[in-house]
Every structure is written in structure tokens, then in C-alpha cells.
Motif scaffolding. Structure first.
Motif, PDB file in Angstrom:
ATOM      1  N   GLU A  63       0.828  -1.204   0.000  1.00  0.00           N
ATOM      2  CA  GLU A  63       0.000   0.000   0.000  1.00  0.00           C
ATOM      3  C   GLU A  63       0.861   1.251   0.000  1.00  0.00           C
ATOM      4  OE1 GLU A  63      -3.436   2.051   2.789  1.00  0.00           O
ATOM      5  OE2 GLU A  63      -3.014  -0.077   3.002  1.00  0.00           O
ATOM      6  N   GLU A  64       0.535   2.147  -0.906  1.00  0.00           N
ATOM      7  CA  GLU A  64       1.262   3.413  -0.977  1.00  0.00           C
ATOM      8  C   GLU A  64       0.460   4.493  -0.266  1.00  0.00           C
ATOM      9  OE1 GLU A  64       2.696   6.645  -4.307  1.00  0.00           O
ATOM     10  OE2 GLU A  64       2.463   4.573  -4.905  1.00  0.00           O
ATOM     11  N   ARG A  65       1.038   5.042   0.793  1.00  0.00           N
ATOM     12  CA  ARG A  65       0.423   6.168   1.497  1.00  0.00           C
ATOM     13  C   ARG A  65       1.000   7.439   0.899  1.00  0.00           C
ATOM     14  NH1 ARG A  65      -3.945   4.548   3.390  1.00  0.00           N
ATOM     15  NH2 ARG A  65      -3.999   6.134   4.968  1.00  0.00           N
ATOM     16  N   LEU A  66       0.214   8.438   0.739  1.00  0.00           N
ATOM     17  CA  LEU A  66       0.644   9.653   0.083  1.00  0.00           C
ATOM     18  C   LEU A  66       1.025  10.721   1.111  1.00  0.00           C
ATOM     19  CD1 LEU A  66      -2.154   9.715  -2.636  1.00  0.00           C
ATOM     20  CD2 LEU A  66       0.180   8.836  -2.862  1.00  0.00           C
ATOM     21  N   PRO A  67       2.312  10.798   1.458  1.00  0.00           N
ATOM     22  CA  PRO A  67       2.719  11.750   2.494  1.00  0.00           C
ATOM     23  C   PRO A  67       2.597  13.205   2.056  1.00  0.00           C
ATOM     24  CG  PRO A  67       4.641  10.732   1.502  1.00  0.00           C
ATOM     25  CD  PRO A  67       3.426  10.042   0.932  1.00  0.00           C
ATOM     26  N   ASN A  68       2.580  13.453   0.755  1.00  0.00           N
ATOM     27  CA  ASN A  68       2.489  14.831   0.263  1.00  0.00           C
ATOM     28  C   ASN A  68       1.061  15.233  -0.087  1.00  0.00           C
ATOM     29  OD1 ASN A  68       2.279  13.113  -1.904  1.00  0.00           O
ATOM     30  ND2 ASN A  68       3.378  14.439  -3.302  1.00  0.00           N
ATOM     31  N   MET A  69       0.093  14.386   0.243  1.00  0.00           N
ATOM     32  CA  MET A  69      -1.304  14.667  -0.066  1.00  0.00           C
ATOM     33  C   MET A  69      -1.811  15.825   0.796  1.00  0.00           C
ATOM     34  SD  MET A  69      -4.519  12.057  -0.005  1.00  0.00           S
ATOM     35  CE  MET A  69      -4.980  12.197   1.700  1.00  0.00           C
ATOM     36  N   ILE A  70      -2.508  16.737   0.176  1.00  0.00           N
ATOM     37  CA  ILE A  70      -3.107  17.833   0.923  1.00  0.00           C
ATOM     38  C   ILE A  70      -4.343  17.301   1.631  1.00  0.00           C
ATOM     39  CG2 ILE A  70      -4.269  20.069   0.734  1.00  0.00           C
ATOM     40  CD1 ILE A  70      -2.498  20.609  -1.722  1.00  0.00           C
ATOM     41  N   SER A  71      -4.411  17.538   2.921  1.00  0.00           N
ATOM     42  CA  SER A  71      -5.547  17.072   3.709  1.00  0.00           C
ATOM     43  C   SER A  71      -6.340  18.268   4.201  1.00  0.00           C
ATOM     44  CB  SER A  71      -5.063  16.258   4.908  1.00  0.00           C
ATOM     45  OG  SER A  71      -6.149  15.939   5.744  1.00  0.00           O
ATOM     46  N   THR A  72      -7.636  18.130   4.188  1.00  0.00           N
ATOM     47  CA  THR A  72      -8.483  19.198   4.714  1.00  0.00           C
ATOM     48  C   THR A  72      -8.978  18.876   6.122  1.00  0.00           C
ATOM     49  OG1 THR A  72     -10.422  18.204   3.683  1.00  0.00           O
ATOM     50  CG2 THR A  72      -9.258  19.895   2.419  1.00  0.00           C
ATOM     51  N   VAL A  73      -8.567  17.746   6.660  1.00  0.00           N
ATOM     52  CA  VAL A  73      -9.000  17.373   8.008  1.00  0.00           C
ATOM     53  C   VAL A  73      -8.249  18.247   9.013  1.00  0.00           C
ATOM     54  CG1 VAL A  73      -9.049  15.544   9.742  1.00  0.00           C
ATOM     55  CG2 VAL A  73      -9.519  15.004   7.348  1.00  0.00           C
ATOM     56  N   ASP A  74      -8.993  18.923   9.852  1.00  0.00           N
ATOM     57  CA  ASP A  74      -8.376  19.725  10.904  1.00  0.00           C
ATOM     58  C   ASP A  74      -8.322  18.941  12.213  1.00  0.00           C
ATOM     59  OD1 ASP A  74      -7.461  22.448  11.945  1.00  0.00           O
ATOM     60  OD2 ASP A  74      -9.116  21.951  13.293  1.00  0.00           O
ATOM     61  N   HIS A  75      -9.435  18.310  12.588  1.00  0.00           N
ATOM     62  CA  HIS A  75      -9.480  17.531  13.819  1.00  0.00           C
ATOM     63  C   HIS A  75     -10.746  16.702  13.849  1.00  0.00           C
ATOM     64  CE1 HIS A  75     -11.993  21.011  14.992  1.00  0.00           C
ATOM     65  NE2 HIS A  75     -12.579  20.182  15.842  1.00  0.00           N
ATOM     66  N   PHE A  76     -10.809  15.774  14.779  1.00  0.00           N
ATOM     67  CA  PHE A  76     -12.068  15.120  15.102  1.00  0.00           C
ATOM     68  C   PHE A  76     -12.284  15.274  16.588  1.00  0.00           C
ATOM     69  CE2 PHE A  76      -9.227  11.485  15.457  1.00  0.00           C
ATOM     70  CZ  PHE A  76      -8.541  11.471  14.243  1.00  0.00           C
ATOM     71  N   ALA A  77     -13.570  15.307  16.976  1.00  0.00           N
ATOM     72  CA  ALA A  77     -13.936  15.691  18.339  1.00  0.00           C
ATOM     73  C   ALA A  77     -14.711  14.578  19.033  1.00  0.00           C
ATOM     74  CB  ALA A  77     -14.784  16.960  18.308  1.00  0.00           C
ATOM     75  N   PHE A  78     -14.495  14.509  20.336  1.00  0.00           N
ATOM     76  CA  PHE A  78     -15.195  13.553  21.182  1.00  0.00           C
ATOM     77  C   PHE A  78     -15.944  14.310  22.270  1.00  0.00           C
ATOM     78  CE2 PHE A  78     -11.540  11.349  19.448  1.00  0.00           C
ATOM     79  CZ  PHE A  78     -12.082  10.154  19.025  1.00  0.00           C
ATOM     80  N   ILE A  79     -17.153  13.877  22.570  1.00  0.00           N
ATOM     81  CA  ILE A  79     -17.920  14.409  23.693  1.00  0.00           C
ATOM     82  C   ILE A  79     -17.388  13.715  24.941  1.00  0.00           C
ATOM     83  CG2 ILE A  79     -20.202  14.615  24.746  1.00  0.00           C
ATOM     84  CD1 ILE A  79     -21.330  14.330  21.838  1.00  0.00           C
TER      85      ILE A  79
END
Length: 130
Positions: A63-79
Motif C-alpha cells: 500500500e502506498e500512502r501519500l505523504p504529500n497529499m493535501i488534507s483538509t482534516v483539521d481535527h475530530f472531536a469527542f464528547i
């Protein structure tokens, strides 16, 4: 179609990082390991109560993971609950975190990074402080 909510988050990593993520989400965030169907690759399903909300899956050798991929994920939250205990636990694990007071919403957010660098929000009602 009507969307009812978010089902789960899936993180993929090599085995060493996967185990660090499992420890972080269990020991720091308070999730627990639960049933996972017999998929071909190794992994964990982490639960909040009866809900499997985080899936951790090992990457395949090819599996090739793309380390240079632009991600729009900022965070995920838990209650969360028991903010003072959580803050003590973060300090016990040597984790730096930021505290944000949300105006008008009666919320306190603690932001911390997991072992993969993902930003995680732990969300509390401000009423826990009296």
C-alpha cells in the motif's frame, strides 16, 4: 437519503504506529477495544460505550500512502466528561494540550495531538467547573 450522524473514523498505519494509536485512544481518550469482524488485515475497533466509533487498520505492505497529499482534516472531536481527570491524565502521559473556551456555547475544548499527529478535540460542558 437522510444522514443521521457520523458512524466512525478510520485510521490506517503500520503496526508500530497502529499500536501507539490504540494506546492513545484507549488510555488518553477513554475508548475501549471491542468486537471487530474477521477482516483479512490486522486492526482494532475502538468503542465509546456500545458504538464502534474508531477503526484502526494496518496498512498493506504494498500500500502506498501519500505523504504529500493535501488534507483538509483539521481535527475530530469527542464528547467527554470529567475534564479535571482528563487533564490530569494528559499531564500524566506528558501530552501538551490547548484549552479553548467556546463563547456562548457553554463548552470547553481541549486540543491534543495523537501519535500520528492528528489533532483531537475533547469537548466538555463548562458546567463541570461549577
Amino acid at each position: 437519503m437522510t444522514t443521521l450522524g457520523l458512524n466512525h473514523v478510520n485510521l490506517r498505519a503500520d503496526r508500530e504506529l497502529l499500536d501507539k494509536l490504540k494506546e492513545f485512544y484507549c488510555e488518553v481518550v477513554g475508548l475501549h477495544i471491542g468486537f471487530r469482524p474477521p477482516f483479512p488485515g490486522f486492526g482494532y475497533w475502538l468503542y465509546a460505550g456500545d458504538l464502534a466509533i474508531m477503526h484502526l487498520h494496518i496498512t498493506r505492505p504494498e500500500e502506498e500512502r501519500l505523504p504529500n497529499m493535501i488534507s483538509t482534516v483539521d481535527h475530530f472531536a469527542f464528547i467527554c466528561t470529567n475534564r479535571k481527570e482528563v487533564e490530569e491524565n494528559l499531564k500524566k502521559h506528558g501530552l501538551e494540550y490547548q484549552t479553548v473556551l467556546v463563547p456562548v456555547a457553554n463548552q470547553v475544548q481541549l486540543f491534543v495531538r495523537d501519535p500520528a499527529g492528528n489533532r483531537v478535540e475533547l469537548n466538555f460542558t463548562n458546567s463541570e467547573d461549577g
